[in-house]
Write an enzyme that holds these catalytic residues in place. Sequence first.
Site, PDB file in Angstrom:
ATOM      1  N   TYR A   1     -43.669 -68.646 105.662  1.00  0.00           N
ATOM      2  CA  TYR A   1     -44.059 -70.183 104.697  1.00  0.00           C
ATOM      3  C   TYR A   1     -44.975 -70.709 104.219  1.00  0.00           C
ATOM      4  O   TYR A   1     -45.179 -71.116 103.158  1.00  0.00           O
ATOM      5  CB  TYR A   1     -43.682 -71.339 105.702  1.00  0.00           C
ATOM      6  CG  TYR A   1     -41.651 -70.572 106.532  1.00  0.00           C
ATOM      7  CD1 TYR A   1     -40.622 -71.114 105.414  1.00  0.00           C
ATOM      8  CD2 TYR A   1     -41.322 -70.535 107.548  1.00  0.00           C
ATOM      9  CE1 TYR A   1     -39.129 -70.657 106.305  1.00  0.00           C
ATOM     10  CE2 TYR A   1     -40.193 -70.278 108.357  1.00  0.00           C
ATOM     11  CZ  TYR A   1     -38.945 -70.672 106.688  1.00  0.00           C
ATOM     12  OH  TYR A   1     -37.712 -70.020 107.570  1.00  0.00           O
TER      13      TYR A   1
ATOM     14  N   HIS B   1     -35.639 -73.309  98.544  1.00  0.00           N
ATOM     15  CA  HIS B   1     -36.168 -72.107  99.794  1.00  0.00           C
ATOM     16  C   HIS B   1     -37.437 -71.568  99.665  1.00  0.00           C
ATOM     17  O   HIS B   1     -37.396 -70.898  98.410  1.00  0.00           O
ATOM     18  CB  HIS B   1     -34.855 -71.116 100.314  1.00  0.00           C
ATOM     19  CG  HIS B   1     -33.725 -71.754  99.947  1.00  0.00           C
ATOM     20  ND1 HIS B   1     -33.835 -72.188 101.523  1.00  0.00           N
ATOM     21  CD2 HIS B   1     -32.700 -71.763 100.132  1.00  0.00           C
ATOM     22  CE1 HIS B   1     -32.079 -73.044 101.767  1.00  0.00           C
ATOM     23  NE2 HIS B   1     -31.712 -72.342 100.460  1.00  0.00           N
TER      24      HIS B   1
HETATM   25  C1  DQA Z   1     -35.754 -72.189 104.216  1.00  0.00           C
HETATM   26  C2  DQA Z   1     -34.818 -70.628 104.858  1.00  0.00           C
HETATM   27  C3  DQA Z   1     -33.979 -71.301 106.094  1.00  0.00           C
HETATM   28  O1  DQA Z   1     -33.497 -70.264 106.180  1.00  0.00           O
HETATM   29  C4  DQA Z   1     -34.704 -72.003 107.277  1.00  0.00           C
HETATM   30  O2  DQA Z   1     -34.466 -72.286 108.180  1.00  0.00           O
HETATM   31  C5  DQA Z   1     -35.268 -72.553 106.791  1.00  0.00           C
HETATM   32  C6  DQA Z   1     -37.124 -72.869 105.660  1.00  0.00           C
HETATM   33  C7  DQA Z   1     -36.992 -72.136 103.209  1.00  0.00           C
HETATM   34  O3  DQA Z   1     -37.472 -72.838 103.096  1.00  0.00           O
HETATM   35  O4  DQA Z   1     -37.321 -70.560 103.274  1.00  0.00           O
HETATM   36  O5  DQA Z   1     -36.286 -74.025 107.863  1.00  0.00           O
HETATM   37  O6  DQA Z   1     -34.951 -72.912 103.734  1.00  0.00           O
END
Ligand code: DQA
Length: 147
Positions: free
Chosen positions: A26, A103
């Site tokens: 992330y 995402h």
């Molecule tokens: C997310 C992707 C999701 O699968 C995950 O559970 C998250 C973050 C993303 O921003 O990449 O918490 O939404």
Amino acid sequence: MSPLPVVAVLNGPNLNLLGEREPDVYGSATLEDVRERCEVVASAHGFALDFRQTNHEGVLIDAIHELGASAAGLVVNAAGWTHTSVALADALVIPEVPIIEVHISNVHQREAFRHHSYVSPLASGIVVGCGIRGYEFAIRRLVEVLG
Ligand code: DQA
């Protein structure tokens, strides 16, 4: 003078730990960094920003009910609830405003359970795998969709 239209950016569980949480997936920016970028883009387009994060599903659903009366459009990163929550999908239908799904990671390169989204069928557009820049792209697209 009429108040500025509102773009709401909604963040689901664990996104409060952005920057600390799996930084290889992330990145190192924090949710506050995301909020600041969203603020810049929203105000540049004449929108007010309503930016929220919660780890409690009912709180997010209450927020969506509330925003139905005040937001022109929604940017939604529902995090883990994306893949699990019928209740969230039911709530997102209610406001009848455009939704852009975001995402940070490319969920389609990850585990199979992340490939399904309850939000995607309701979204005007989806931004996936662009890091936190995806929030900026999503707001820009929302502004275009709103005309
Ligand atoms: C997310 C992707 C999701 O699968 C995950 O559970 C998250 C973050 C993303 O921003 O990449 O918490 O939404």
